[in-house]
Design an enzyme around this catalytic site. Structure first.
Site, PDB file in Angstrom:
ATOM      1  N   HIS A 204       2.947 -11.994 -11.374  1.00 20.31           N
ATOM      2  CA  HIS A 204       3.857 -11.409 -10.397  1.00 20.31           C
ATOM      3  C   HIS A 204       4.842 -12.159  -9.639  1.00 20.31           C
ATOM      4  CE1 HIS A 204       0.813 -12.961  -7.613  1.00 20.31           C
ATOM      5  NE2 HIS A 204       1.495 -12.912  -6.519  1.00 20.31           N
TER       6      HIS A 204
HETATM    7  C1  UD1 Z   1       3.925 -10.912  -2.301  1.00 16.70           C
HETATM    8  C2  UD1 Z   1       4.174 -11.929  -1.909  1.00 16.70           C
HETATM    9  C3  UD1 Z   1       3.483 -13.230  -2.708  1.00 16.70           C
HETATM   10  C4  UD1 Z   1       2.134 -12.979  -2.945  1.00 16.70           C
HETATM   11  C5  UD1 Z   1       2.256 -11.403  -3.399  1.00 16.70           C
HETATM   12  C6  UD1 Z   1       0.681 -10.851  -3.687  1.00 16.70           C
HETATM   13  C7  UD1 Z   1       6.205 -12.568  -0.341  1.00 16.70           C
HETATM   14  C8  UD1 Z   1       7.716 -13.114  -0.442  1.00 16.70           C
HETATM   15  N1  UD1 Z   1       5.444 -12.539  -1.477  1.00 16.70           N
HETATM   16  O1  UD1 Z   1       4.768 -10.667  -3.409  1.00 16.70           O
HETATM   17  O2  UD1 Z   1       3.494 -14.445  -1.970  1.00 16.70           O
HETATM   18  O3  UD1 Z   1       1.653 -13.741  -3.712  1.00 16.70           O
HETATM   19  O4  UD1 Z   1       2.698 -10.410  -2.516  1.00 16.70           O
HETATM   20  O5  UD1 Z   1       0.398  -9.894  -4.446  1.00 16.70           O
HETATM   21  O6  UD1 Z   1       5.509 -12.283   0.689  1.00 16.70           O
HETATM   22  N2  UD1 Z   1       5.519  -2.956  -4.574  1.00 16.70           N
HETATM   23  C9  UD1 Z   1       5.003  -1.770  -4.676  1.00 16.70           C
HETATM   24  N3  UD1 Z   1       3.826  -1.214  -3.969  1.00 16.70           N
HETATM   25  C10 UD1 Z   1       3.328  -2.011  -3.114  1.00 16.70           C
HETATM   26  C11 UD1 Z   1       3.723  -3.263  -2.912  1.00 16.70           C
HETATM   27  C12 UD1 Z   1       4.970  -3.522  -3.765  1.00 16.70           C
HETATM   28  O7  UD1 Z   1       5.478  -0.875  -5.550  1.00 16.70           O
HETATM   29  O8  UD1 Z   1       2.373  -1.678  -2.621  1.00 16.70           O
HETATM   30  C13 UD1 Z   1       6.648  -3.409  -5.515  1.00 16.70           C
HETATM   31  C14 UD1 Z   1       7.922  -2.999  -4.755  1.00 16.70           C
HETATM   32  O9  UD1 Z   1       8.871  -2.703  -5.751  1.00 16.70           O
HETATM   33  C15 UD1 Z   1       8.143  -4.375  -4.105  1.00 16.70           C
HETATM   34  C16 UD1 Z   1       8.026  -5.444  -5.216  1.00 16.70           C
HETATM   35  O10 UD1 Z   1       6.682  -4.866  -5.614  1.00 16.70           O
HETATM   36  O11 UD1 Z   1       9.597  -4.438  -4.027  1.00 16.70           O
HETATM   37  C17 UD1 Z   1       7.492  -6.717  -4.532  1.00 16.70           C
HETATM   38  O12 UD1 Z   1       6.823  -6.606  -3.456  1.00 16.70           O
HETATM   39  P1  UD1 Z   1       6.645  -7.528  -1.924  1.00 16.70           P
HETATM   40  O13 UD1 Z   1       5.699  -7.314  -1.474  1.00 16.70           O
HETATM   41  O14 UD1 Z   1       8.120  -7.828  -1.574  1.00 16.70           O
HETATM   42  O15 UD1 Z   1       6.487  -8.945  -3.144  1.00 16.70           O
HETATM   43  P2  UD1 Z   1       5.086  -9.129  -4.091  1.00 16.70           P
HETATM   44  O16 UD1 Z   1       5.740  -9.563  -5.250  1.00 16.70           O
HETATM   45  O17 UD1 Z   1       4.267  -8.356  -3.847  1.00 16.70           O
HETATM   46  N1  UDP Z   2      -6.800  -9.311  -7.066  1.00 17.77           N
HETATM   47  C1  UDP Z   2      -7.493  -7.903  -7.126  1.00 17.77           C
HETATM   48  N2  UDP Z   2      -7.145  -7.072  -7.919  1.00 17.77           N
HETATM   49  C2  UDP Z   2      -6.149  -7.416  -9.043  1.00 17.77           C
HETATM   50  C3  UDP Z   2      -5.556  -8.731  -8.910  1.00 17.77           C
HETATM   51  C4  UDP Z   2      -5.683  -9.718  -8.153  1.00 17.77           C
HETATM   52  O1  UDP Z   2      -8.365  -7.618  -6.282  1.00 17.77           O
HETATM   53  O2  UDP Z   2      -5.806  -6.527  -9.837  1.00 17.77           O
HETATM   54  C5  UDP Z   2      -7.204 -10.068  -6.205  1.00 17.77           C
HETATM   55  C6  UDP Z   2      -7.632 -11.485  -6.722  1.00 17.77           C
HETATM   56  O3  UDP Z   2      -8.933 -11.391  -6.844  1.00 17.77           O
HETATM   57  C7  UDP Z   2      -7.358 -12.529  -5.461  1.00 17.77           C
HETATM   58  C8  UDP Z   2      -6.096 -11.985  -4.892  1.00 17.77           C
HETATM   59  O4  UDP Z   2      -5.996 -10.412  -5.359  1.00 17.77           O
HETATM   60  O5  UDP Z   2      -8.424 -12.575  -4.658  1.00 17.77           O
HETATM   61  C9  UDP Z   2      -4.880 -12.717  -5.479  1.00 17.77           C
HETATM   62  O6  UDP Z   2      -3.712 -11.771  -5.010  1.00 17.77           O
HETATM   63  P1  UDP Z   2      -2.279 -12.068  -5.936  1.00 17.77           P
HETATM   64  O7  UDP Z   2      -2.594 -12.735  -7.224  1.00 17.77           O
HETATM   65  O8  UDP Z   2      -1.613 -10.660  -5.612  1.00 17.77           O
HETATM   66  O9  UDP Z   2      -1.493 -12.931  -4.857  1.00 17.77           O
HETATM   67  P2  UDP Z   2      -1.457 -14.312  -4.513  1.00 17.77           P
HETATM   68  O10 UDP Z   2      -3.111 -15.285  -4.387  1.00 17.77           O
HETATM   69  O11 UDP Z   2      -1.091 -15.238  -5.811  1.00 17.77           O
HETATM   70  O12 UDP Z   2      -0.644 -14.712  -3.470  1.00 17.77           O
END
Ligand code: UD1
Ligand code: UDP
Length: 368
Positions: free
Chosen positions: A214
């Protein structure tokens, strides 16, 4: 006299700010630890909002519940962080907490700390001191800024303490271990007994790889995402791939979803709840990921990890020989899938599963 005593003994209020999937998982053990000694108000910024990115965790991680959902949703970095800042300030002015607790390195973390510092509120940062030394990562900018605003820095590892020292942050730095380890210890038995995911996906333990992607640097750049997908397909391995919504969008945008339709060994599924995901991690032969949390969980479960990045904040897993940085080149990834084997033994790198208790004890002393 009574009123003086009541004032002295007044229960302190902590506002915790969360918003993204990993933060719900980090906040739960801390909430449990704070429960009897503080009044905690949990604010969900709404950064993640799909059911399988948000509500599923509140359903599973009981008794975690949010008192506010600010409904910010997705937008560009500036717009999303700005909206959070505006809405958080209103709630902080109303709640008047004694401390604001923020977690990790997302835009919700940055907005929480910034809203608090401008109101002269104390800030605690859980997962402080992590560095990838790659300023192109939005998370790196968030971490550095939040650490320089925080009053209490709760570090998971020795490396994170050292990073803060190098930046001149020495006061109120506490190595408490990793709260995600606390969560895994709290939930692994429940995952074992209640998750049916292996049966549902018809998987045997250790016969499959688990993949998550991601990071913006991997999803938003066509060449990088294509390269990782090519590696997954060409490896010929059975792979389970719970897809983050960001990645789903780009798989479609770059036409890679069509390629994956012709590759039945790579199983694309929706993001999973925490219990199912823990079960899939524990039983995977290897994990391929660009997630921070998943790299650590691979280590907790003694599953070899291949990190689809050039850098990691969790450097000790690499030094211990359990994690390999493989980047995005298909040949490197495929070779590591076949040939990367960690040593038999593991050191305890992330504490004793009581990090949240330690955070509570420190806050009780500091806020008294
Ligand atoms: C965010 C965090 C990242 C973290 C990740 C965990 C920032 C800059 N990034 O990244 O550090 O590792 O969360 O998963 O804060 N979207 C949906 N539904 C949702 C959420 C997101 O469709 O419920 C889609 C949207 O298109 C959105 C994109 O995902 O634009 C990115 O979501 P965003 O929360 O901006 O960043 P993440 O990539 O989720
Ligand atoms: N996780 C989850 N379901 C998924 C993928 C990840 O519950 O399909 C959990 C995972 O066990 C971990 C956390 O989400 O505890 C990690 O989140 P993510 O990879 O989105 O973010 P990051 O840790 O890189 O910020």
């Amino acid at each position: 006299m009574t009123s003086v005593l009541a004032m002295v003994n007044k229960v302190k209020k902590i506002v915790s700010v969360v918003g993204a999937r990993p933060q719900f998982i980090k906040a739960l053990p801390v909430s449990l630890a704070l429960k009897d000694s503080f009044k905690e108000v949990l604010i969900h910024t709404g950064q993640h909002y799909d059911k399988d990115m948000s509500q599923v965790f509140f359903d599973e991680l009981k008794p975690l519940s949010s008192h506010y959902n600010l409904g910010v949703g997705s937008a560009s970095h500036g717009c999303q962080t700005g909206q959070m800042l505006i809405r958080l300030e209103g709630v902080l002015l109303k709640e008047k907490p004694d401390l604001v607790l923020v977690y990790g390195d997302t835009n919700s973390t940055l907005a929480g700390a910034l809203a608090a510092v401008k109101l002269h509120l104390l800030i605690g940062h859980v997962e402080a001191g992590l560095r990838s030394f790659d300023k192109k990562m939005p998370e790196e900018v968030n971490r550095v800024l939040v650490d320089h605003m925080a009053d209490f820095l709760f570090c998971p590892t020795q490396a994170s303490v050292n990073n803060l020292l190098k930046e001149g942050i020495k006061e109120n730095v506490f190595q408490v271990g990793d709260v995600m380890y606390d969560s895994v210890l709290l939930f692994q038995k429940k995952a074992e007994s209640s998750s049916k995911i292996l049966k549902k996906l018809k998987l045997e333990p250790k016969e499959y790889l688990l993949c998550t992607i991601h990071r913006a640097s991997n999803t938003d750049i066509k060449e990088n995402l294509s390269s990782i997908i090519k590696a997954l397909i060409e490896s010929g391995e059975k792979t389970v791939f719970p897809v983050h919504p960001r990645t789903r969008k780009y798989l479609s945008e770059w036409g890679l979803d069509q390629l994956l339709k012709k590759a039945p060994k790579v199983r694309i599924i929706k993001p999973l709840g925490y219990l199912d995901f823990l079960q899939l991690e524990k039983n995977a032969r290897k994990i391929l990921t660009d997630s921070g949390g998943v790299q650590k969980e691979a280590y907790f479960f003694k599953v070899p990890c291949l990190t689809l990045r050039e850098t990691t904040e969790w450097i000790e897993t690499v030094e211990a020989g359990w994690n390999k940085l493989v980047g995005t080149k298909p040949e490197t990834i495929i070779q590591a899938i076949k040939e990367f084997f960690p040593p038999k033994r593991q050191k305890n790198l992330y504490g004793d599963g009581k990090s949240s208790e330690k955070i509570k004890e420190i806050l009780m002393k500091k806020l008294s």
